[in-house]
Design a protein around this motif. Sequence first.
Motif, PDB file in Angstrom:
ATOM      1  N   GLU A   1       7.881  37.963  38.037  1.00  0.00           N
ATOM      2  CA  GLU A   1       7.582  37.336  39.330  1.00  0.00           C
ATOM      3  C   GLU A   1       8.384  37.978  40.450  1.00  0.00           C
ATOM      4  O   GLU A   1       7.839  38.276  41.520  1.00  0.00           O
ATOM      5  CB  GLU A   1       7.879  35.833  39.285  1.00  0.00           C
ATOM      6  CG  GLU A   1       6.857  35.007  38.570  1.00  0.00           C
ATOM      7  CD  GLU A   1       7.155  33.514  38.679  1.00  0.00           C
ATOM      8  OE1 GLU A   1       7.918  33.090  39.579  1.00  0.00           O
ATOM      9  OE2 GLU A   1       6.612  32.758  37.870  1.00  0.00           O
ATOM     10  N   LYS A   2       9.679  38.163  40.223  1.00  0.00           N
ATOM     11  CA  LYS A   2      10.532  38.780  41.250  1.00  0.00           C
ATOM     12  C   LYS A   2       9.976  40.140  41.654  1.00  0.00           C
ATOM     13  O   LYS A   2       9.938  40.477  42.843  1.00  0.00           O
ATOM     14  CB  LYS A   2      11.960  38.937  40.735  1.00  0.00           C
ATOM     15  CG  LYS A   2      12.766  37.684  40.746  1.00  0.00           C
ATOM     16  CD  LYS A   2      14.179  37.971  40.244  1.00  0.00           C
ATOM     17  CE  LYS A   2      15.040  36.728  40.258  1.00  0.00           C
ATOM     18  NZ  LYS A   2      16.408  37.010  39.766  1.00  0.00           N
ATOM     19  N   GLY A   3       9.559  40.923  40.679  1.00  0.00           N
ATOM     20  CA  GLY A   3       9.018  42.253  40.963  1.00  0.00           C
ATOM     21  C   GLY A   3       7.759  42.195  41.795  1.00  0.00           C
ATOM     22  O   GLY A   3       7.597  42.969  42.746  1.00  0.00           O
ATOM     23  N   ILE A   4       6.868  41.297  41.463  1.00  0.00           N
ATOM     24  CA  ILE A   4       5.606  41.170  42.216  1.00  0.00           C
ATOM     25  C   ILE A   4       5.869  40.712  43.647  1.00  0.00           C
ATOM     26  O   ILE A   4       5.314  41.239  44.598  1.00  0.00           O
ATOM     27  CB  ILE A   4       4.680  40.156  41.511  1.00  0.00           C
ATOM     28  CG1 ILE A   4       4.264  40.705  40.172  1.00  0.00           C
ATOM     29  CG2 ILE A   4       3.515  39.769  42.398  1.00  0.00           C
ATOM     30  CD1 ILE A   4       2.854  40.546  39.778  1.00  0.00           C
TER      31      ILE A   4
ATOM     32  N   LYS B   1       4.307  32.288  45.464  1.00  0.00           N
ATOM     33  CA  LYS B   1       5.695  32.265  45.943  1.00  0.00           C
ATOM     34  C   LYS B   1       5.898  33.331  47.007  1.00  0.00           C
ATOM     35  O   LYS B   1       5.268  34.381  46.978  1.00  0.00           O
ATOM     36  CB  LYS B   1       6.661  32.475  44.775  1.00  0.00           C
ATOM     37  CG  LYS B   1       6.657  31.296  43.810  1.00  0.00           C
ATOM     38  CD  LYS B   1       7.569  31.530  42.629  1.00  0.00           C
ATOM     39  CE  LYS B   1       7.557  30.344  41.685  1.00  0.00           C
ATOM     40  NZ  LYS B   1       8.397  30.576  40.496  1.00  0.00           N
ATOM     41  N   THR B   2       6.805  33.049  47.940  1.00  0.00           N
ATOM     42  CA  THR B   2       6.988  33.958  49.069  1.00  0.00           C
ATOM     43  C   THR B   2       8.315  34.707  49.049  1.00  0.00           C
ATOM     44  O   THR B   2       8.487  35.664  49.792  1.00  0.00           O
ATOM     45  CB  THR B   2       6.888  33.176  50.397  1.00  0.00           C
ATOM     46  OG1 THR B   2       7.877  32.143  50.405  1.00  0.00           O
ATOM     47  CG2 THR B   2       5.498  32.571  50.564  1.00  0.00           C
ATOM     48  N   ASP B   3       9.254  34.283  48.213  1.00  0.00           N
ATOM     49  CA  ASP B   3      10.572  34.919  48.175  1.00  0.00           C
ATOM     50  C   ASP B   3      10.962  35.168  46.727  1.00  0.00           C
ATOM     51  O   ASP B   3      10.780  34.285  45.884  1.00  0.00           O
ATOM     52  CB  ASP B   3      11.597  33.998  48.851  1.00  0.00           C
ATOM     53  CG  ASP B   3      12.941  34.677  49.014  1.00  0.00           C
ATOM     54  OD1 ASP B   3      13.651  34.836  47.991  1.00  0.00           O
ATOM     55  OD2 ASP B   3      13.287  35.044  50.155  1.00  0.00           O
ATOM     56  N   PRO B   4      11.498  36.349  46.416  1.00  0.00           N
ATOM     57  CA  PRO B   4      11.881  36.642  45.030  1.00  0.00           C
ATOM     58  C   PRO B   4      12.852  35.621  44.429  1.00  0.00           C
ATOM     59  O   PRO B   4      12.830  35.379  43.227  1.00  0.00           O
ATOM     60  CB  PRO B   4      12.521  38.028  45.104  1.00  0.00           C
ATOM     61  CG  PRO B   4      11.961  38.651  46.333  1.00  0.00           C
ATOM     62  CD  PRO B   4      11.716  37.507  47.286  1.00  0.00           C
TER      63      PRO B   4
END
Length: 104
Positions: free
Chosen positions: A93-96, A45-48
């Motif tokens: 995921e958002k954090g990464i 994924k490219t965007d949080p």
Amino acid sequence: MTAAKLPAECQTKDDVRAEIDRIDQALLNLFAERHGYVTRMAEIKTDPHEAYDPTRIEAIIAKVRSRSLDLDLDEDQAELMWRTLINWNVNYEKGIIAARKRAK
């Protein structure tokens, strides 16, 4: 390692606890395997904001509830566990993704 016992075959609390411990280890192994895929998804994924997909989440919950009924499990409890797992994964995921974007 002893063979797994069915619940009705357990004669003592220690028998039951041993089986629960065995299952807990199997669950941890599965969570670790699942976590590898969650990490890979975060890499793709490219965007949080992509981490939170309410349509996908509700589809997963519907599937979990249905499968729980098929297994004679409490579907509300299963939903609670999966929503907890999903929420943790979304935040992870958002954090990464955010960390990767900051590093650019």
